[in-house]
Design a protein around this motif. Structure first.
Motif, PDB file in Angstrom:
ATOM      1  N   PHE A 407       0.840  -1.207   0.000  1.00  0.00           N
ATOM      2  CA  PHE A 407       0.000   0.000   0.000  1.00  0.00           C
ATOM      3  C   PHE A 407       0.870   1.250   0.000  1.00  0.00           C
ATOM      4  CE2 PHE A 407      -3.065   3.065   1.336  1.00  0.00           C
ATOM      5  CZ  PHE A 407      -4.275   2.564   0.912  1.00  0.00           C
ATOM      6  N   ARG A 514       5.875  10.733   6.762  1.00  0.00           N
ATOM      7  CA  ARG A 514       4.413  10.649   6.604  1.00  0.00           C
ATOM      8  C   ARG A 514       3.889  11.618   5.555  1.00  0.00           C
ATOM      9  NH1 ARG A 514       2.848   6.392   7.205  1.00  0.00           N
ATOM     10  NH2 ARG A 514       4.368   5.459   8.561  1.00  0.00           N
TER      11      ARG A 514
ATOM     12  N   GLY B  69       8.387  -1.895  12.004  1.00  0.00           N
ATOM     13  CA  GLY B  69       8.562  -0.469  11.772  1.00  0.00           C
ATOM     14  C   GLY B  69       7.582   0.303  12.630  1.00  0.00           C
ATOM     15  N   THR B  70       6.834   1.202  11.992  1.00  0.00           N
ATOM     16  CA  THR B  70       5.851   1.962  12.766  1.00  0.00           C
ATOM     17  C   THR B  70       4.502   1.251  12.814  1.00  0.00           C
ATOM     18  OG1 THR B  70       5.256   3.152  10.763  1.00  0.00           O
ATOM     19  CG2 THR B  70       6.878   4.187  12.202  1.00  0.00           C
ATOM     20  N   PHE B  71       4.413   0.117  12.173  1.00  0.00           N
ATOM     21  CA  PHE B  71       3.153  -0.640  12.163  1.00  0.00           C
ATOM     22  C   PHE B  71       3.090  -1.476  13.441  1.00  0.00           C
ATOM     23  CE2 PHE B  71       0.256  -4.001  10.848  1.00  0.00           C
ATOM     24  CZ  PHE B  71      -0.702  -3.288  10.158  1.00  0.00           C
ATOM     25  N   MET B 135      -6.403  -3.554  14.207  1.00  0.00           N
ATOM     26  CA  MET B 135      -5.997  -4.918  13.902  1.00  0.00           C
ATOM     27  C   MET B 135      -6.757  -5.927  14.751  1.00  0.00           C
ATOM     28  SD  MET B 135      -4.134  -4.500  11.442  1.00  0.00           S
ATOM     29  CE  MET B 135      -3.640  -6.166  11.151  1.00  0.00           C
ATOM     30  N   ALA B 180      -9.882  -4.318   5.073  1.00  0.00           N
ATOM     31  CA  ALA B 180      -8.423  -4.381   5.151  1.00  0.00           C
ATOM     32  C   ALA B 180      -7.797  -3.169   4.465  1.00  0.00           C
ATOM     33  CB  ALA B 180      -7.921  -5.672   4.521  1.00  0.00           C
ATOM     34  N   LEU B 181      -8.286  -2.852   3.292  1.00  0.00           N
ATOM     35  CA  LEU B 181      -7.730  -1.692   2.597  1.00  0.00           C
ATOM     36  C   LEU B 181      -8.046  -0.406   3.368  1.00  0.00           C
ATOM     37  CD1 LEU B 181      -8.425  -2.489  -1.148  1.00  0.00           C
ATOM     38  CD2 LEU B 181      -6.234  -2.428  -0.007  1.00  0.00           C
ATOM     39  N   ILE B 183      -8.254  -0.153   6.629  1.00  0.00           N
ATOM     40  CA  ILE B 183      -7.276  -0.092   7.719  1.00  0.00           C
ATOM     41  C   ILE B 183      -5.962   0.479   7.209  1.00  0.00           C
ATOM     42  CG2 ILE B 183      -5.882  -1.481   9.286  1.00  0.00           C
ATOM     43  CD1 ILE B 183      -8.218  -3.399   9.538  1.00  0.00           C
ATOM     44  N   MET B 184      -5.536  -0.014   6.046  1.00  0.00           N
ATOM     45  CA  MET B 184      -4.253   0.448   5.514  1.00  0.00           C
ATOM     46  C   MET B 184      -4.304   1.929   5.168  1.00  0.00           C
ATOM     47  SD  MET B 184      -3.444  -2.681   3.067  1.00  0.00           S
ATOM     48  CE  MET B 184      -4.111  -4.199   3.645  1.00  0.00           C
ATOM     49  N   THR B 185      -5.408   2.346   4.573  1.00  0.00           N
ATOM     50  CA  THR B 185      -5.515   3.763   4.219  1.00  0.00           C
ATOM     51  C   THR B 185      -5.425   4.627   5.471  1.00  0.00           C
ATOM     52  OG1 THR B 185      -7.072   3.003   2.554  1.00  0.00           O
ATOM     53  CG2 THR B 185      -6.820   5.348   2.790  1.00  0.00           C
ATOM     54  N   TYR B 187      -4.063   3.830   8.252  1.00  0.00           N
ATOM     55  CA  TYR B 187      -2.716   3.733   8.812  1.00  0.00           C
ATOM     56  C   TYR B 187      -1.759   4.642   8.057  1.00  0.00           C
ATOM     57  CZ  TYR B 187       2.013   2.035   9.336  1.00  0.00           C
ATOM     58  OH  TYR B 187       3.368   1.972   9.509  1.00  0.00           O
ATOM     59  N   VAL B 188      -1.821   4.607   6.748  1.00  0.00           N
ATOM     60  CA  VAL B 188      -0.899   5.423   5.971  1.00  0.00           C
ATOM     61  C   VAL B 188      -1.209   6.906   6.172  1.00  0.00           C
ATOM     62  CG1 VAL B 188      -0.148   5.990   3.642  1.00  0.00           C
ATOM     63  CG2 VAL B 188      -0.443   3.623   4.304  1.00  0.00           C
ATOM     64  N   LEU B 189      -2.479   7.202   6.354  1.00  0.00           N
ATOM     65  CA  LEU B 189      -2.875   8.597   6.535  1.00  0.00           C
ATOM     66  C   LEU B 189      -2.426   9.135   7.891  1.00  0.00           C
ATOM     67  CD1 LEU B 189      -4.507  10.741   5.012  1.00  0.00           C
ATOM     68  CD2 LEU B 189      -6.511   9.983   6.262  1.00  0.00           C
ATOM     69  N   GLY B 191      -0.576   7.141  10.365  1.00  0.00           N
ATOM     70  CA  GLY B 191       0.655   6.550  10.884  1.00  0.00           C
ATOM     71  C   GLY B 191       0.473   5.743  12.149  1.00  0.00           C
ATOM     72  N   VAL B 219      -8.755  11.413   0.810  1.00  0.00           N
ATOM     73  CA  VAL B 219      -8.266  10.146   1.350  1.00  0.00           C
ATOM     74  C   VAL B 219      -9.132   9.650   2.496  1.00  0.00           C
ATOM     75  CG1 VAL B 219      -6.269   8.969   2.294  1.00  0.00           C
ATOM     76  CG2 VAL B 219      -5.950  10.820   0.681  1.00  0.00           C
TER      77      VAL B 219
END
Lengths: 537, 642
Positions: A407, A514, B69-71, B135, B180-181, B183-185, B187-189, B191, B219
């Protein structure tokens, strides 16, 4: 240096078993149990040795540990050089863990040429562990290719009815790829003057982009066949179908991982520019593999073929994860390889269990086994769910980390990869439904007995590991995290250093930044542009 | 206490599941029931402490799960009002269903397995509601999906159950693809994965846009829509709902627990939990409202036509879930949660009541073969009345308070979408009342339509089944007027604390309390009464009326009876196509193209060239001599030209 040579001991301990089998060859000609016991206890000793090694491993460090360096061909700069880091260490343990299980599982099912069978497996073990320890290109090549020989024999001698065809196909496919890899190794020797992997890393040898591209493709031709990636995957279903159960276990459990390991050990650190350049190619092929293999798995009539195709799909995740080149993606890929090593092995053992009873792999011959084989149904269910990637099992952790990594690299790749969540569950549920559920009316199925004690012993550690890796994955991922970070930092350093070839068309995005990530989220933007946007923000 | 609220069901599931044969049927039932009852008591205690006495909400960290990492995500238990409400609902209904199952499954041969699945489900649901990060919520989310699969498939010898179970799993997976996607969005948004950290980060990233496939998208809105896709799958919203009616293949207690009271409401819970995120994505909320309203309407129309008693209730569930979603769509989270709670009581009651009917009718589920059994099973009959009254929103029953609040709030939202959902909700309310009493009249009244073997056997359920029904009936009567003040009344701010979040300019519940025409609040009750009357006319007074109407609108009726033809469409689009694609890839892609151009072509090439070369070796001297002469000539010519 100077300490106990634990890596060499782990690597070559199985050969002592080979020696013993040769010594007792005469006496064991009529009593094959001797060979079985020798093989079992040597492989168990090897497993213990690998655990000792793991205990001595310092997961805080990213450098190679337990290094042994002995000159071999000093005039050519070639040496016997072994060592482990966080990326390789768990694969050694995996190999050493699966071999005894294979030997137990073939205890009763292999009846002809038992001595030779056990010898093949022990030699195979040495080659597998040797591949993961090797720190010299030539040595890596020898072990990497050496694996072919015993595997070729295992398929060709103890396989199914069409075994010779499958064995040749397996051999020629993999050898074909490896020829290019050998040429690439020779080229590196000529260009850099050494085949020592550590030395190559340290010298920060900068190959020009065109050289990198050619070398990368040469490596790729070998590793892609091993993984296997689409479209060079067609050897795998045949090899799996014809191989004896234990052969399938090692094939899926360890051999496929050598491809992924090769990318991580050689392609990325040695050829960063080419890696970045070719990453979109890998993504495309992997996504095709994922979707394509999942659809094919859906219509299979043969249990082993179905699981073989599912392996192709799962390894598609792995290659995507590796080439995201960020922490989550690479850690996820390593984890997925370990998990797939456990889960697919267990699934092949599940197939072997019913094959031993009914001597067919045809799905339609089974049905309703939940009634008379409840223990088997439970274990098969656990493994099926792990393969589907249910949270709480090992399959989920790797899959999800890979998706998170993808992603950040490219949203479209992640979205397409995530379709595997849906596609993957269809064929496994459909398989499980046809074999386990339904009414138990077929007479030959009614006579099948539930798992015996020996079989439970084989499955128990696998089930335990599936849950352990799923619920507390940190105990595995922390082993590799330092090395993964090191790998990625070096990669990004190499990309950002101004070299004549720096090709920035790839998609690496720093995970710690970020702002850039958020801006670059929806498009594989190159770094300058992303930073420009970030600055404007 | 928190430990007792969450873990006994897991313990019960493991013991009954693995050692079921050792401890026997009675032992398994004892272990699982006592575990869940202990959890229910503990969760009531927690509810009073957190919800009523406002003790500090807290998070208990267990151990790390993800760290890459940061996840980072931990196994943790979060206790705030929202969790406490769900704990009570889940554990209370689950305890009722556990006890009921002892009676309902008394003739089954796999009691330990059944009880183990039920307890495992309860545990997964508890992990879902106590999650402190996305998660763990996903873990619980897929865990309940698995248990649903196992329980639908409980009678694994039935092919229809197998098919329904796979369908449920796959459709839910399609929703989870979005989850799932999402969650990822997020997370990326932002962090981070922990709820509190996400909530803190969301306001500052709300407006961010990015380009995707050439489009500029918000987003956060995309993240919310993806998460909602997950909710649609789990909560059977229009488009991803086809699994829910089929899921009725499972034993009836399962339908009551999973497919009415708890699991299907997980989507509502998820959106309420993420209210601080959704509040900043108004477009996503609008989509939620529209999908919810359409679901409420479509499901109600299908409910009018079905004959299987469980399917009627299943469509009713789907319709009520639609209500909850459009409440969320107009930012009335508290109303949605209130309806979730009351609905859990009366819908579980209706399902278990229907189970009691099915039990009495020797397994018959078709309402056309029932009738005339009201006198024979009076307690069940009375309880079904209570459940239906609560469902239809008759005053002073539980559904009256919660459903009215939802409709008032959507009117109060003051937007076009709010108006739309209000009127759709009113239409659905008529149909709800109608099909509820259609069910009662067809099942209990009129002449018996079953054969005399069945009728002779009709009997009231044993006490072990009736006691949980009574407990649920009390809930269906009282939950409304007791809970009103806390959930949506004037005490709601203190009650919810910080667990729900509404932007002050979108607070539709507050508007509903102050500035609203009187008729808005009364109309739902009036149309409910009309629905009941219509059912009375059509099924008691003039029994020929339904078939007359059906004759008149035959095509429409057929379309609705066939559930708006979603199944046929999906079967055509996905199932058949998937098999065809699979075969094509295999037989053509692998066997012909790849093999044909790759290895087989290579081996053919080798074979042909070897054959050609071997052709040259004829063994005749003059052939060789001829070739030598030709060669010599060419060689000499070459040198001369040079």
């Amino acid at each position: 240096m100077g300490g106990f040579p634990i890596l060499s001991v782990t690597t070559f301990l199985p050969l002592s078993g080979v020696l013993l089998i040769f010594l007792f060859h005469k006496r064991s000609a009529d009593n094959v149990d001797v060979a079985r016991h020798i093989a079992l206890w040597t492989s168990l000793a090897t497993f213990v040795a690998s655990l000792v090694m793991l205990r001595g491993f310092d997961s805080g460090s990213s450098s190679f540990q337990m290094v042994e360096l002995v000159p071999w061909m000093p005039s050519l700069g070639i040496a016997y050089h072994v060592g482990v880091d966080g990326i390789s260490v768990l694969f050694i343990v995996l190999s050493a863990f699966l071999t005894p299980l294979c030997i137990i599982s073939s205890w009763a099912s292999v009846k002809s040429r038992v001595n030779e069978y056990m010898v093949s497996f022990l030699i195979l073990e040495t080659f597998m562990i040797g591949t993961f320890c090797a720190l010299d290109l030539l040595q890596f090549y020898i072990f990497f290719e050496g694996v072919l020989l015993p595997m070729y024999l295992i398929i060709g001698v103890w396989g199914g009815s069409n075994r010779v065809y499958a064995a040749y196909k397996f051999f020629i496919y993999t050898l074909f790829g490896s020829v290019f890899m050998l040429i690439a190794f020779l080229a590196i020797h000529f260009l850099a003057g050494t085949t020592d992997i550590v030395e190559l890393f340290e010298k920060k040898q900068e190959f020009s982009f065109s050289v990198q591209a050619i070398l990368w493709l040469a490596f790729f031709s070998s590793f892609a066949v091993k993984v296997p990636m689409w479209p060079v995957h067609t050897w795998l279903p045949d090899a799996h179908v014809e191989a004896p159960t234990a052969g399938s276990v090692i094939l899926a459990g360890v051999l496929l991982k050598m491809g992924g390991y090769g990318f991580l050990r050689l392609s990325i650190p040695l050829l960063p520019d080419a890696t970045s350049y070719f990453a979109p190619l890998v993504f495309s092929l992997s996504i095709v593999a994922l979707v394509y293999a999942s659809y094919i798995a859906l219509v299979q009539e043969d249990m082993k073929k179905l699981i073989a195709y599912s392996s192709v799909a799962h390894m598609g995740y792995v290659t995507i994860g590796i080439f995201t080149l960020n922490v989550q993606g690479v850690e996820g890929a390593i984890f997925q390889m370990l998990s797939h090593g456990i889960v697919s092995s267990a699934l092949f053992l599940c197939v072997g269990t019913v094959y031993d009873r009914l001597h067919t792999r045809e799905i339609s011959r089974y049905g309703g086994l939940a009634t008379n084989m409840p223990r088997y149904a439970l274990i098969f269910m656990v493994m099926m769910l792990a393969s589907v990637g249910l949270p709480g099992t090992s399959g989920f952790v790797g899959e999800f980390l890979i998706l998170v990594g993808a992603f950040q690299a490219n949203v479209l790749v992640a979205a397409l990869t995530a379709t595997g969540l849906v596609l993957g569950c269809m064929y496994m549920l459909w398989l499980y439904r046809r074999v386990i559920f339904g009414k138990l009316y077929k007479t030959d199925c009614q006579t099948m007995s539930d798992l015996g004690l020996r079989e439970v012993f084989v499955f128990a550690p696998l089930v335990l590991l599936v849950f352990w890796m799923g619920i507390y994955p940190v105990s595995f991922s922390k082993v590799s995290s330092a090395s993964v970070l090191h790998l990625i930092n070096n990669y990004e350093l190499a990309l950002s250093s101004p070299s004549e070839s720096s090709d920035q068309a790839g998609l690496p995005i720093r995970t710690d930044d970020r702002q850039v990530v958020a801006q670059a989220l929806w498009r594989p933007v190159d770094r300058e542009r992303a930073e420009g946007l970030g600055g404007a923000h | 206490m928190w430990f007792i609220a969450v873990f006994p069901p897991l313990l019960g599931a493991v013991i009954a599941g693995l050692a079921g044969r050792m401890i026997g049927d009675r032992g398994s039932q004892l272990v699982t029931c006592s575990g869940v009852i202990a959890s229910a008591i503990a969760s009531v205690w927690l509810f009073f402490n957190i919800g009523i006495h406002h003790s500090e909400s807290h998070v208990i960290e267990l151990f790390t799960w993800f760290s890459s990492g940061t996840f980072k995500a931990s196994w943790a238990l979060r206790f705030d009002t929202l969790t406490a409400v769900m704990l009570v609902v889940v554990n209370f209904v689950s305890a009722c269903v556990h006890v009921y199952s002892v009676g309902y499954m008394s003739h089954d041969h796999h009691k330990p397995r059944f009880m183990a699945y039920l307890s495992l489900f309860t545990f997964c649901m508890l992990m879902l509601v106590t999650a402190n990060n996305l998660m763990q919520m996903f873990f619980g989310w897929e865990g309940v999906g698995l248990c649903s699969y196992l329980l639908i498939n409980f009678w694994y010898e039935k092919p229809s159950a197998n098919a329904a179970a796979i369908k449920a799993f796959v459709v839910n997976r399609a929703g989870d693809f979005g989850f799932a996607l999402g969650i990822m969005t997020l997370y990326v948004l932002t962090g981070v994965l922990d709820f509190d950290a996400i909530f803190a980060a969301v306001p500052s990233v709300a407006g961010q846009t990015s380009a995707f496939l050439g489009y500029s998208v918000n987003v956060l809105t995309v993240a919310c829509l993806l998460l909602f896709m997950g909710a649609m799958g789990k909560s059977a919203q229009l488009g991803l709902h086809t699994w829910l009616p089929d899921a009725m293949e499972g034993p009836t207690p399962v339908s009551a627990l999973i497919h009415a009271a708890t699991m299907v409401t997980a989507g509502v819970f998820m959106l309420a939990r993420l209210s601080p995120v959704f509040e900043y994505a108004p477009t996503a909320l609008a989509v939620v409202a529209i999908v919810g309203a359409l679901t409420a309407f479509v499901a109600a129309t299908i409910g009018l036509t079905q004959f299987d008693i469980k399917r009627v209730i299943a469509y009713s569930t789907m319709s009520q879930l639609g209500y909850m979603f459009f409440a969320i769509g107009v930012s009335a989270y508290s109303a949605a949660m209130f309806h979730l709670m009351t609905h859990a009581f009366f819908k579980a009651l209706l399902f278990l009541g229907a189970g009691s009917v099915i039990h009495a009718m020797s397994g018959e589920q078709d309402m056309r073969k029932m009738g005339g059994i009201a006198r024979r099973i009076p307690v069940t009959y009375g309880l079904m009345w209570i459940g239906s009254l609560a469902l239809a929103g008759v005053p002073f029953f539980a559904g009256y308070y919660s459903k009215d609040m939802i409709l008032e709030a959507s009117f109060a939202a003051g937007t076009g979408i709010g108006q739309f959902t209000y009127w759709i909700g009113i239409c659905a309310a008529v149909m709800t009342a109608f099909y509820s009493w259609r069910l009662i009249f067809m099942t209990f009244h009129g002449k018996p339509r079953a054969d005399h073997h069945v009728m002779d056997h009709v009997h009231e359920a044993p006490l072990v089944m009736l006691a949980p029904l009574l407990a649920l009936a009390i809930g269906s009567i009282c939950a409304g007027f007791i809970g009103y003040e806390y959930f949506v009344g004037h005490g709601r701010v203190e009650f919810w604390g910080r667990s729900l979040f509404v932007l002050s300019n979108q607070d539709s519940v507050s508007v509903a309390h102050h500035a609203l025409p009187v008729w808005v609040g009364q109309l739902p009750t009036v149309v409910g009464g009309i629905g009941i009357l219509l059912a009375l006319v059509a099924y008691v007074l003039i029994p020929t009326l339904p078939s007359l109407i059906v004759e008149r609108i035959r095509p429409v009726y057929a379309f609705v009876l066939a559930k708006w033809r979603f199944d046929e469409l999906y079967d055509f689009l996905f199932v058949k196509t998937a098999l065809r694609i699979g075969l094509a890839f295999w037989k053509t892609g692998d066997a012909k193209v790849i093999e044909g151009l790759g290895p087989n072509a290579a081996s053919a090439l080798v074979r042909v060239s070897a054959w050609k070369v071997s052709m040259a070796q004829t063994g005749y001297i003059f052939h060789y001599a001829f070739v030598m002469v030709i060669g010599l000539v060419i060689l000499i010519a070459w040198f001369m030209i040079k």
